[in-house]
Design a protein around this motif. Structure first.
Motif, PDB file in Angstrom:
ATOM      1  N   LEU A 238      40.998  28.457  49.951  1.00 18.40           N
ATOM      2  CA  LEU A 238      41.777  29.694  49.892  1.00 18.40           C
ATOM      3  C   LEU A 238      41.321  30.465  48.657  1.00 18.40           C
ATOM      4  CD1 LEU A 238      44.025  31.228  51.361  1.00 18.40           C
ATOM      5  CD2 LEU A 238      45.663  30.162  49.804  1.00 18.40           C
ATOM      6  N   TRP A 239      40.742  31.628  48.899  1.00 21.46           N
ATOM      7  CA  TRP A 239      40.100  32.418  47.850  1.00 21.46           C
ATOM      8  C   TRP A 239      40.833  33.744  47.700  1.00 21.46           C
ATOM      9  CZ3 TRP A 239      35.258  35.637  49.227  1.00 21.46           C
ATOM     10  CH2 TRP A 239      34.769  36.309  48.095  1.00 21.46           C
ATOM     11  N   PHE A 240      41.142  34.117  46.462  1.00 16.79           N
ATOM     12  CA  PHE A 240      41.818  35.371  46.157  1.00 16.79           C
ATOM     13  C   PHE A 240      40.809  36.315  45.500  1.00 16.79           C
ATOM     14  CE2 PHE A 240      44.981  32.091  46.445  1.00 16.79           C
ATOM     15  CZ  PHE A 240      46.036  32.692  47.118  1.00 16.79           C
ATOM     16  N   PRO A 241      40.181  37.194  46.277  1.00 17.87           N
ATOM     17  CA  PRO A 241      39.075  38.006  45.756  1.00 17.87           C
ATOM     18  C   PRO A 241      39.428  38.889  44.568  1.00 17.87           C
ATOM     19  CG  PRO A 241      39.093  38.064  48.153  1.00 17.87           C
ATOM     20  CD  PRO A 241      40.369  37.406  47.730  1.00 17.87           C
ATOM     21  N   SER A 242      40.648  39.418  44.515  1.00 11.87           N
ATOM     22  CA  SER A 242      40.976  40.342  43.430  1.00 11.87           C
ATOM     23  C   SER A 242      40.962  39.668  42.069  1.00 11.87           C
ATOM     24  CB  SER A 242      42.349  40.976  43.674  1.00 11.87           C
ATOM     25  OG  SER A 242      43.358  39.980  43.694  1.00 11.87           O
ATOM     26  N   SER A 243      41.286  38.378  42.022  1.00  9.89           N
ATOM     27  CA  SER A 243      41.286  37.647  40.753  1.00  9.89           C
ATOM     28  C   SER A 243      40.100  36.702  40.630  1.00  9.89           C
ATOM     29  CB  SER A 243      42.573  36.839  40.595  1.00  9.89           C
ATOM     30  OG  SER A 243      42.627  35.794  41.555  1.00  9.89           O
ATOM     31  N   GLY A 244      39.500  36.345  41.766  1.00 10.38           N
ATOM     32  CA  GLY A 244      38.375  35.417  41.751  1.00 10.38           C
ATOM     33  C   GLY A 244      38.758  33.961  41.873  1.00 10.38           C
ATOM     34  N   TRP A 245      40.045  33.623  41.768  1.00 15.65           N
ATOM     35  CA  TRP A 245      40.451  32.226  41.828  1.00 15.65           C
ATOM     36  C   TRP A 245      40.347  31.696  43.253  1.00 15.65           C
ATOM     37  CZ3 TRP A 245      40.902  29.234  37.733  1.00 15.65           C
ATOM     38  CH2 TRP A 245      41.142  29.840  36.493  1.00 15.65           C
ATOM     39  N   ALA A 246      39.869  30.472  43.382  1.00 12.21           N
ATOM     40  CA  ALA A 246      39.762  29.806  44.679  1.00 12.21           C
ATOM     41  C   ALA A 246      40.337  28.401  44.562  1.00 12.21           C
ATOM     42  CB  ALA A 246      38.311  29.746  45.138  1.00 12.21           C
ATOM     43  N   PHE A 247      41.026  27.976  45.621  1.00 14.68           N
ATOM     44  CA  PHE A 247      41.650  26.658  45.670  1.00 14.68           C
ATOM     45  C   PHE A 247      41.147  25.934  46.913  1.00 14.68           C
ATOM     46  CE2 PHE A 247      44.285  29.534  43.343  1.00 14.68           C
ATOM     47  CZ  PHE A 247      44.806  28.800  42.288  1.00 14.68           C
ATOM     48  N   ARG A 248      40.842  24.651  46.754  1.00 15.31           N
ATOM     49  CA  ARG A 248      40.305  23.871  47.865  1.00 15.31           C
ATOM     50  C   ARG A 248      41.051  22.544  47.970  1.00 15.31           C
ATOM     51  NH1 ARG A 248      36.665  26.784  45.119  1.00 15.31           N
ATOM     52  NH2 ARG A 248      37.072  25.402  43.359  1.00 15.31           N
ATOM     53  N   ILE A 249      41.304  22.125  49.207  1.00 11.56           N
ATOM     54  CA  ILE A 249      41.928  20.827  49.441  1.00 11.56           C
ATOM     55  C   ILE A 249      41.267  20.181  50.652  1.00 11.56           C
ATOM     56  CG2 ILE A 249      43.789  21.757  50.908  1.00 11.56           C
ATOM     57  CD1 ILE A 249      45.613  19.590  49.589  1.00 11.56           C
ATOM     58  N   GLY A 250      41.104  18.864  50.593  1.00  6.56           N
ATOM     59  CA  GLY A 250      40.465  18.169  51.698  1.00  6.56           C
ATOM     60  C   GLY A 250      40.549  16.669  51.511  1.00  6.56           C
ATOM     61  N   ALA A 251      39.774  15.960  52.302  1.00  5.24           N
ATOM     62  CA  ALA A 251      39.765  14.500  52.253  1.00  5.24           C
ATOM     63  C   ALA A 251      38.338  14.001  52.349  1.00  5.24           C
ATOM     64  CB  ALA A 251      40.599  13.917  53.388  1.00  5.24           C
ATOM     65  N   GLU A 252      38.061  12.915  51.648  1.00  7.15           N
ATOM     66  CA  GLU A 252      36.782  12.213  51.759  1.00  7.15           C
ATOM     67  C   GLU A 252      37.032  10.935  52.549  1.00  7.15           C
ATOM     68  OE1 GLU A 252      33.254  10.261  48.954  1.00  7.15           O
ATOM     69  OE2 GLU A 252      35.056  11.115  48.048  1.00  7.15           O
ATOM     70  N   ILE A 253      36.399  10.831  53.721  1.00  7.42           N
ATOM     71  CA  ILE A 253      36.670   9.722  54.638  1.00  7.42           C
ATOM     72  C   ILE A 253      35.382   8.939  54.877  1.00  7.42           C
ATOM     73  CG2 ILE A 253      37.589   9.081  56.895  1.00  7.42           C
ATOM     74  CD1 ILE A 253      38.891  11.899  56.975  1.00  7.42           C
ATOM     75  N   PRO A 254      35.219   7.767  54.263  1.00  8.03           N
ATOM     76  CA  PRO A 254      34.021   6.956  54.518  1.00  8.03           C
ATOM     77  C   PRO A 254      33.995   6.467  55.966  1.00  8.03           C
ATOM     78  CG  PRO A 254      35.145   6.250  52.509  1.00  8.03           C
ATOM     79  CD  PRO A 254      36.078   7.169  53.232  1.00  8.03           C
ATOM     80  N   ILE A 255      32.838   6.575  56.599  1.00  5.75           N
ATOM     81  CA  ILE A 255      32.699   6.111  57.980  1.00  5.75           C
ATOM     82  C   ILE A 255      31.642   5.012  58.092  1.00  5.75           C
ATOM     83  CG2 ILE A 255      33.502   8.272  58.998  1.00  5.75           C
ATOM     84  CD1 ILE A 255      30.593   9.056  59.457  1.00  5.75           C
ATOM     85  N   ASN A 271      36.972  29.378  39.072  1.00  6.66           N
ATOM     86  CA  ASN A 271      36.652  30.794  39.040  1.00  6.66           C
ATOM     87  C   ASN A 271      35.241  30.974  38.506  1.00  6.66           C
ATOM     88  OD1 ASN A 271      36.940  33.641  39.052  1.00  6.66           O
ATOM     89  ND2 ASN A 271      39.077  33.482  38.400  1.00  6.66           N
ATOM     90  N   HIS A 272      34.737  32.206  38.599  1.00  8.13           N
ATOM     91  CA  HIS A 272      33.432  32.563  38.043  1.00  8.13           C
ATOM     92  C   HIS A 272      33.635  33.685  37.023  1.00  8.13           C
ATOM     93  CE1 HIS A 272      30.981  30.116  40.766  1.00  8.13           C
ATOM     94  NE2 HIS A 272      31.835  30.447  41.716  1.00  8.13           N
ATOM     95  N   ILE A 273      34.389  33.385  35.997  1.00 16.09           N
ATOM     96  CA  ILE A 273      34.677  34.363  34.959  1.00 16.09           C
ATOM     97  C   ILE A 273      33.505  34.418  33.981  1.00 16.09           C
ATOM     98  CG2 ILE A 273      36.262  35.007  33.104  1.00 16.09           C
ATOM     99  CD1 ILE A 273      38.396  33.314  34.563  1.00 16.09           C
ATOM    100  N   SER A 274      33.061  35.609  33.674  1.00 20.75           N
ATOM    101  CA  SER A 274      31.999  35.762  32.682  1.00 20.75           C
ATOM    102  C   SER A 274      32.494  35.252  31.331  1.00 20.75           C
ATOM    103  CB  SER A 274      31.595  37.233  32.574  1.00 20.75           C
ATOM    104  OG  SER A 274      30.700  37.424  31.499  1.00 20.75           O
ATOM    105  N   TRP A 275      31.692  34.408  30.694  1.00 26.31           N
ATOM    106  CA  TRP A 275      32.107  33.873  29.398  1.00 26.31           C
ATOM    107  C   TRP A 275      32.316  34.986  28.370  1.00 26.31           C
ATOM    108  CZ3 TRP A 275      34.086  29.321  29.363  1.00 26.31           C
ATOM    109  CH2 TRP A 275      33.631  28.342  30.256  1.00 26.31           C
ATOM    110  N   GLY A 276      31.611  36.100  28.556  1.00 23.44           N
ATOM    111  CA  GLY A 276      31.793  37.224  27.648  1.00 23.44           C
ATOM    112  C   GLY A 276      33.163  37.857  27.745  1.00 23.44           C
ATOM    113  N   ASP A 277      33.842  37.675  28.896  1.00 24.13           N
ATOM    114  CA  ASP A 277      35.198  38.200  29.059  1.00 24.13           C
ATOM    115  C   ASP A 277      36.246  37.265  28.471  1.00 24.13           C
ATOM    116  OD1 ASP A 277      34.267  40.432  30.381  1.00 24.13           O
ATOM    117  OD2 ASP A 277      34.457  39.523  32.373  1.00 24.13           O
TER     118      ASP A 277
END
Length: 279
Positions: A238-255, A271-277
């Motif tokens: 789930l990505w919020f373009p106006s702020s740049g923040w993105a959240f991810r959730i999932g599962a790792e399932i060994p098979i 996020n991908h915030i410029s370090w200069g900011d």
């Protein structure tokens, strides 16, 4: 509270108030090039990310079960063309009864994009794993490793395909060489892409994406030679373009027959915030 907790709290307090475009300012990458669960993106940008993994039926070398890990990823782009950069990965874990602790830090002193287009990026990485963890606590191997990685990103309108390959050799301590292959396919629900490149900063409030990873880790030499762990990782972003923040959730399932745990729940945000900011 862990001695490292104040560091993470200060970092988040510093980053949360910053509002930036979706990708780092000036980056023209397709908006479909998402940050996945475990597959690393090939595009080079300033980045700040926290990862969490909750392990089910994990068992360490002493037979203790249960586990939790956190890792902090910090990346910097050294060029205005997003061509080359560096990255550091700082992992911490609780893999037993001895509490939370630092694991082996991984440093990528050089990341270079050989191909650097809005929808296609191909990047090479030189890595070094440092023996900062405590082996007696199950928090590292106390070995130094050197690795070579290649990342590929490719987008087509709303679709994204990513590939990682890595080979790492232990150069001090126990001799071992391992190879990892990982791939991800994702679909981002960005509106109005038509036949054009997905916009870097979509006008919608949020962009959901569905993703599926396949990850294979094989030990080529050493005491664990022949061990192969194959996992599938379904997830949502789930990505919020106006702020740049993105959240991810999932599962790792060994098979595969070989496995490190029954499964893991994965969560990350960044996020991908410029370090200069920031500074």
């Amino acid at each position: 509270m862990s001695k490292t907790a104040p560091f993470f709290i200060m970092l988040l307090a510093l980053l949360v108030p910053v509002i930036v475009p979706a990708h780092q300012e000036g980056a023209k990458f397709s908006g479909a090039l998402i940050d996945s669960l475990t597959v690393h993106h090939a595009h080079i940008e300033d980045e700040q990310r926290l990862n969490f993994s909750f392990l089910k039926d994990f068992e360490n070398d002493r037979g203790e079960k249960g586990g939790f890990s956190t890792s902090l990823e910090l990346a910097v782009d050294w060029s205005k063309e997003f061509r080359w950069g560096s990255e550091i990965l700082i992992p911490l874990a609780n893999n037993g009864a001895d509490g939370y602790g630092l694991m082996d830090i991984e440093v990528w002193p050089i990341t270079y994009a050989f191909v650097n287009k809005p929808e296609t990026i191909f990047t090479g990485v030189i890595s070094a794993t440092l023996p900062t963890g405590d082996k007696s606590r199950g928090l590292g191997g106390e070995n130094t490793g050197l690795g070579l990685l290649f990342f590929l990103d490719h987008a087509s309108r709303n679709w994204y395909w990513g590939v990682n390959t890595e080979i790492e050799t232990i150069v001090s301590g126990e001799n071992e060489t391992a190879f990892e292959f990982a791939s991800v396919v994702a679909y981002s629900f960005i509106r109005d892409t038509g036949t054009a490149i997905a916009p870097s900063n979509p006008s919608q409030k949020f962009v959901p994406a569905a993703l599926l990873e396949i990850v294979s880790e094989s030990v080529l030499s050493g005491s664990a030679k022949g061990e192969n762990v194959l996992s599938i990782n379904p997830g949502l972003s789930l990505w919020f373009p106006s702020s740049g923040w993105a959240f991810r959730i999932g599962a790792e399932i060994p098979i595969s027959k070989d496995k490190n745990q029954e499964y893991s729940i994965l969560f990350s945000f960044g996020n991908h915030i410029s370090w200069g900011d920031i500074f």
